[in-house]
Design a protein around this motif. Structure first.
Motif, PDB file in Angstrom:
ATOM      1  N   VAL A 215       0.861  -1.183   0.000  1.00 30.73           N
ATOM      2  CA  VAL A 215       0.000   0.000   0.000  1.00 30.73           C
ATOM      3  C   VAL A 215       0.895   1.230   0.000  1.00 30.73           C
ATOM      4  O   VAL A 215       1.821   1.333   0.810  1.00 30.73           O
ATOM      5  N   MET A 216       0.622   2.148  -0.936  1.00 29.68           N
ATOM      6  CA  MET A 216       1.431   3.365  -1.005  1.00 29.68           C
ATOM      7  C   MET A 216       0.608   4.584  -0.665  1.00 29.68           C
ATOM      8  O   MET A 216      -0.591   4.640  -0.918  1.00 29.68           O
ATOM      9  N   LYS A 217       1.279   5.559  -0.083  1.00 26.52           N
ATOM     10  CA  LYS A 217       0.633   6.832   0.233  1.00 26.52           C
ATOM     11  C   LYS A 217       1.699   7.913   0.252  1.00 26.52           C
ATOM     12  O   LYS A 217       2.754   7.733   0.860  1.00 26.52           O
ATOM     13  N   ASP A 218       1.435   9.016  -0.438  1.00 27.59           N
ATOM     14  CA  ASP A 218       2.352  10.156  -0.480  1.00 27.59           C
ATOM     15  C   ASP A 218       3.795   9.742  -0.763  1.00 27.59           C
ATOM     16  O   ASP A 218       4.726  10.231  -0.121  1.00 27.59           O
ATOM     17  N   GLY A 219       3.979   8.827  -1.675  1.00 31.30           N
ATOM     18  CA  GLY A 219       5.320   8.454  -2.087  1.00 31.30           C
ATOM     19  C   GLY A 219       6.011   7.442  -1.190  1.00 31.30           C
ATOM     20  O   GLY A 219       7.167   7.118  -1.413  1.00 31.30           O
ATOM     21  N   ARG A 220       5.324   6.961  -0.155  1.00 31.12           N
ATOM     22  CA  ARG A 220       5.943   5.953   0.723  1.00 31.12           C
ATOM     23  C   ARG A 220       5.131   4.676   0.715  1.00 31.12           C
ATOM     24  O   ARG A 220       3.936   4.692   0.447  1.00 31.12           O
ATOM     25  N   VAL A 221       5.808   3.587   1.059  1.00 35.85           N
ATOM     26  CA  VAL A 221       5.086   2.338   1.286  1.00 35.85           C
ATOM     27  C   VAL A 221       4.608   2.371   2.733  1.00 35.85           C
ATOM     28  O   VAL A 221       5.418   2.452   3.655  1.00 35.85           O
ATOM     29  N   VAL A 222       3.292   2.360   2.916  1.00 36.14           N
ATOM     30  CA  VAL A 222       2.765   2.461   4.289  1.00 36.14           C
ATOM     31  C   VAL A 222       2.230   1.124   4.791  1.00 36.14           C
ATOM     32  O   VAL A 222       1.829   1.015   5.946  1.00 36.14           O
ATOM     33  N   GLY A 223       2.228   0.128   3.900  1.00 38.75           N
ATOM     34  CA  GLY A 223       1.743  -1.157   4.378  1.00 38.75           C
ATOM     35  C   GLY A 223       2.149  -2.250   3.416  1.00 38.75           C
ATOM     36  O   GLY A 223       2.378  -2.007   2.230  1.00 38.75           O
ATOM     37  N   HIS A 224       2.227  -3.474   3.945  1.00 38.59           N
ATOM     38  CA  HIS A 224       2.706  -4.591   3.146  1.00 38.59           C
ATOM     39  C   HIS A 224       2.157  -5.852   3.801  1.00 38.59           C
ATOM     40  O   HIS A 224       2.405  -6.096   4.974  1.00 38.59           O
ATOM     41  N   MET A 225       1.328  -6.609   3.108  1.00 37.94           N
ATOM     42  CA  MET A 225       0.726  -7.776   3.748  1.00 37.94           C
ATOM     43  C   MET A 225       0.367  -8.847   2.732  1.00 37.94           C
ATOM     44  O   MET A 225       0.346  -8.616   1.527  1.00 37.94           O
ATOM     45  N   GLU A 226       0.104 -10.066   3.234  1.00 30.59           N
ATOM     46  CA  GLU A 226      -0.401 -11.153   2.406  1.00 30.59           C
ATOM     47  C   GLU A 226      -1.828 -10.818   2.021  1.00 30.59           C
ATOM     48  O   GLU A 226      -2.589 -10.274   2.835  1.00 30.59           O
ATOM     49  N   ALA A 227      -2.195 -11.161   0.787  1.00 31.30           N
ATOM     50  CA  ALA A 227      -3.543 -10.814   0.339  1.00 31.30           C
ATOM     51  C   ALA A 227      -4.600 -11.521   1.184  1.00 31.30           C
ATOM     52  O   ALA A 227      -5.677 -10.979   1.434  1.00 31.30           O
ATOM     53  N   GLY A 228      -4.273 -12.723   1.670  1.00 32.17           N
ATOM     54  CA  GLY A 228      -5.258 -13.477   2.432  1.00 32.17           C
ATOM     55  C   GLY A 228      -5.555 -12.873   3.791  1.00 32.17           C
ATOM     56  O   GLY A 228      -6.595 -13.172   4.396  1.00 32.17           O
TER      57      GLY A 228
END
Lengths: 500, 373
Positions: A215-228
């Motif tokens: 997940v990106m916001k304002d040029g940064r990665v703000v989240g990262h997770m398994e789709a499940g």
């Protein structure tokens, strides 16, 4: 396998990417989500070799790679399926698939078409579509062209030892559901051949197709997770970041509009774009138009300034029916337009600030209608002071200003022309946070002064925060209207429900 | 042109509040701040550098607008001095007056094209319009007297309005439209003159004194040229038409989206171009006492070269008639110089062709056109 490490990229003072880390594994579909301007497209372009990062690096199997051009990216096994399709419609499917690679099929300077078409056929087989490579691309449907693009990306397999990474930049935005299902089935089947990076606005699609999501916001990665392990509401919360902060949009300054109606549409239509749109705009009101790409809202906005003439219905300005067929007619009626393409439609960049400010209303004197240059300077200085434009002089060229200051010059142009209806077409696009807030402040100022405003904004947040009332469009129809006075603001979910 | 220097330091913050940038800027103003054209160029060196690194942008002499704007004038002076050194009689008042008189018609043609080039177009029909005008004057002068002149000018304006109108309403590139107009007009001139050159008889010559006379010892074509220059500069600098033309040349989309009636400005520019071509044709007919359907055929190339050598950008948006004055004088002096060196009159077109390419190569703003066709 392919990793993005600490990558930053800025454009003209706006930080598009800020220390971004992304990992793409073998045979994996990685989803990338974020609002407009979050940096998804910039990241994709860096992966595709279109831009090079200011800082940070790309690594392939642990070794740093420098992608100087899209060709470099191709040779390293990275292919892209563009949002705006990159096929040349006047060439055949086969010629498109091997565009730039004709040397493989050339003997004595002549292209061996039979061999090229046979090779193209092999690529098309990979995506399981039955298209004759000799077909002219213009004869194909949009969905079929998307498949050809995919086949073209897969053709890289034969040019590189690397494992393939295929970037899908919003491939579904122009497809029908049936074609989306087919595309997704193909991507799943092709996972054993390649990894995919999938960008989409539609969170449900991302969840459906991806293995992992960034997940990106304002040029940064703000989240990262398994789709499940995630859900649409959770992704949405992360994209928006914080709860909407009321004062960011100066909501305390929002006043009720006046009684007087300045702009009125009844059954307004443009063939092929939107039908039967009704609305009224009062003095001092900010009217937002929400909708996805293709909902007709862009065309509606442009109708109000004469770019796209109406084909049906009536439009009244100050009670008089008008039919606007050119921007000059709209400007004559006191309408102003702050375009999305600031650098091409908003300003003549290579001319001074003062000249741009008076372009819509030249200060002509009494002597044979000549321009009064001293009066022009005075006016320009006044606007520079009033709007706090940061520039040493009013003779500085607009191309030397930052985005926010350029936007203020565009605004000064229409204020100088005494426009009483302003069409804001994505007014904060490409601006940094500080400049955005200044634009919000100015919209409130204008509204207080009685200027009526039609706003198409980049984000729903912005639309909800700034507007008095909101029109939601889908497939060329108005699907909902919301009152957005302070305390009664609708939520984003309320709007989205009517948008898709 | 006097100059003052100022320097300033600008600090800006980026989106995330880090202090990113110190951009040192050095900028100059010409003493005549009202002069839009100079301001364009002198300010082009003022830059706020990019926000990603702490580089400081310094200006180089080559990109310095003031220096670049002065190049045509320096070139002209250099050429005059060079020829004067080789042939001292060149620097006498009489010779210089002859050169200027010869320049006048070329300048008037070039001034017309300048209006069109400023907004990004081109007019390839001027030589045909000038030739046709010379024929009309020659045919009608003895019968209609002074009325022949305004009638001829009117024909010129109408052909220009026709070119401009077709260009904007049918959306056809200007070089195609004016090339076609050129064919139409040239054929009309051939038909009207029955393919011969027509000498203006004794009865007609009495009406030509305003062209051939020498008030105060100055050939009147020079005065007419000067008048065209003054009116042209005024039109470009002080009228909405001139302002809009500059803006259209520099950024047509933005100008259109500012509510400017772009098509109208274009039609005016093409009308002025052909109108001035017509005036040039009248002057040529007056000086030669004859009209011919091919009279001005060799003048298209030098006229375009004069515009570009003067410093008007071929893509539009920068330049003006003041510069075309200098450009036309350069072309004339080069022509005199070539004759002096002994270059054949027809071979001179080779030089003008080369000069045109070089001048465009030096002055063109390649950032504005991604793909050259």
């Amino acid at each position: 396998m392919l990793s993005v490490e600490h990558v930053s990229k800025a454009f003209a003072g706006v930080q598009a990417l800020d220390d971004v880390n992304v990992e793409i594994g073998v045979n994996e579909v990685v989803g990338l989500v974020g609002e407009n301007g979050a940096g998804k497209s910039t990241l994709m372009r860096i992966l595709a070799g279109v831009y090079s990062p200011d800082r940070g690096s790309l690594k392939l199997d642990g070794a740093p790679v420098f992608l100087r051009s899209p060709r470099d990216a191709n040779l390293n096994g990275i292919g892209i399926v563009f949002q705006e399709q990159s096929l040349l419609v006047n060439l055949t499917v086969g010629e498109n698939i091997y565009l730039g690679q004709e040397a493989e099929f050339t003997r004595l300077g002549l292209i061996d078409r039979r061999r090229l078409n046979a090779a193209a056929r092999r690529q098309l087989d990979k995506v399981e579509v039955d298209i004759d490579p000799r077909t002219r691309t213009s004869e194909l449907s949009f969905a079929a062209r998307q498949m050809v693009e995919l086949a073209k990306a897969l053709a890289l397999e034969e040019r590189t030892e690397r494992h393939l990474v295929i970037l899908l930049d919003e491939p579904t935005s122009v497809l029908e559901q049936r074609d989306i299902d087919i595309l997704f089935a193909r991507v799943r089947a092709l996972k054993r051949r390649a990894s995919f990076v999938f960008v989409s606005h539609r969170l449900d699609e991302i969840l459906e197709l991806s293995d992992r999501i960034y997940v990106m916001k304002d040029g940064r990665v703000v989240g990262h997770m398994e789709a499940g392990s995630t859900s649409v509401p959770q992704l949405h919360q992360m994209m928006v970041g914080r709860d909407r902060h009321a004062e960011y949009y100066r909501e305390s300054r929002q006043q009720s509009p006046k009684e007087e109606i300045v702009l009125e549409a009844r059954g307004l239509s443009v063939k092929g774009a939107y039908q039967a749109v009704d609305f009224t705009l009062h003095k001092g009101e900010v009217l937002g138009i929400a909708g996805v790409v293709g909902s007709g809202r862009e065309e509606l906005t442009r109708t109000l300034f004469g770019f796209v003439p109406q084909t049906g219905g009536t439009l009244k300005i100050d009670g008089h029916a008008v039919r606007l067929t050119a921007p000059s007619q709209a400007a004559d009626q006191g309408v102003g337009y702050i375009p999305r393409e600031r650098r091409t439609e908003g300003l003549v960049l290579s001319l001074p600030i003062a000249v741009n400010m008076t372009l819509s209303s030249l200060p002509v004197g009494r002597i044979m209608g000549a321009i009064s240059l001293s009066r022009e300077r005075q006016l320009a200085k006044r606007w520079v002071d009033k709007l706090r434009i940061r520039t040493p002089t009013v003779e500085a060229l607009c191309l030397n200003l930052s985005g926010g200051n350029q936007q203020k010059v565009v605004l000064a142009k229409w204020m100088n022309a005494r426009a009483h209806i302003l069409i804001f077409d994505h007014p904060t696009r490409g601006l940094d946070v500080g400049a955005k807030e200044e634009v919000y402040e100015l919209i409130r100022d204008l509204s207080e002064e009685g200027v009526a405003i039609v706003l198409t904004a980049d984000t729903l947040e912005e639309t909800i925060g700034l507007c008095h009332s909101i029109l939601v469009m889908r497939d060329g129809q108005v699907t909902a209207r919301f009152d957005a006075s302070p305390g009664r603001k609708p939520s984003q979910v309320d709007l989205i429900r009517h948008m898709v | 042109m006097t100059e003052t220097k100022e320097s300033g330091v600008i600090r800006r913050k980026n989106a995330f509040g880090t202090k990113m940038q110190l951009a040192e800027t050095v900028f100059r103003f010409s003493s005549n701040r009202r002069n839009l054209r100079n301001l364009r160029l002198t300010n082009s060196e003022f830059k706020i550098s990019g926000m990603t690194s702490n580089q400081i942008i310094t200006k180089s002499l080559l990109t310095d607008g003031t220096v670049r704007a002065a190049i045509p004038i320096l070139l002209l002076l250099g050429l005059v001095i060079l020829i004067g050194a080789l042939q001292p009689s060149f620097l006498t008042v009489d010779t210089l007056l002859v050169v200027m008189a010869d320049t006048a018609t070329l300048f008037i043609l070039a001034a017309g094209i300048t209006f069109v080039v400023m907004l990004g177009g081109i007019d390839l029909s001027i030589q045909a319009v000038a030739s046709l005008s010379s024929v009309i004057v020659a045919v009608s002068l003895s019968r209609f007297g002074y009325w022949a002149f305004p009638a001829t000018l009117l024909v010129g304006f109408i052909t220009g309005a026709f070119s401009g109108g077709v260009h904007v309403w049918l959306r056809i590139p200007s070089f195609i439209v004016t090339l076609a107009t050129s064919g139409l007009v040239a054929a009309a001139a051939l038909l009207l003159s029955q393919e011969r050159s027509i000498t203006i008889g004794e009865s007609g010559r009495v009406y030509l004194n305003w062209i051939t006379g020498r008030p105060f010892g100055i050939p009147s074509v020079i005065l007419i040229g000067a008048l065209v220059a003054c009116v042209g500069i005024w039109l470009q600098r002080y009228t909405p038409f001139g302002r809009y033309s500059t803006a259209i040349g520099a950024g047509e989309a933005a100008t259109w989206a500012s509510g400017v009636k772009v098509n109208r400005q274009k039609v005016i520019a093409y009308s002025l171009s052909a109108g001035l071509a017509s005036l040039a044709g009248i002057l040529l007919a007056g000086r030669l006492s004859s009209g011919s359907p091919t009279l001005a055929n060799e003048l298209l190339l030098p006229a375009i070269a004069a515009v570009v050598v003067g410093g008007t950008s071929i893509t539009g948006g920068a330049g003006g008639i003041g510069r075309t004055v200098v450009g036309a004088l350069i072309i004339s002096v080069v022509r005199v110089g070539m004759t002096f060196v002994g270059v054949d009159i027809f071979a001179q077109q080779i030089v003008f062709g080369v000069v045109l390419i070089l001048a465009v190569a030096v002055t063109i703003d390649r950032t504005k056109i991604l793909i050259v066709k």
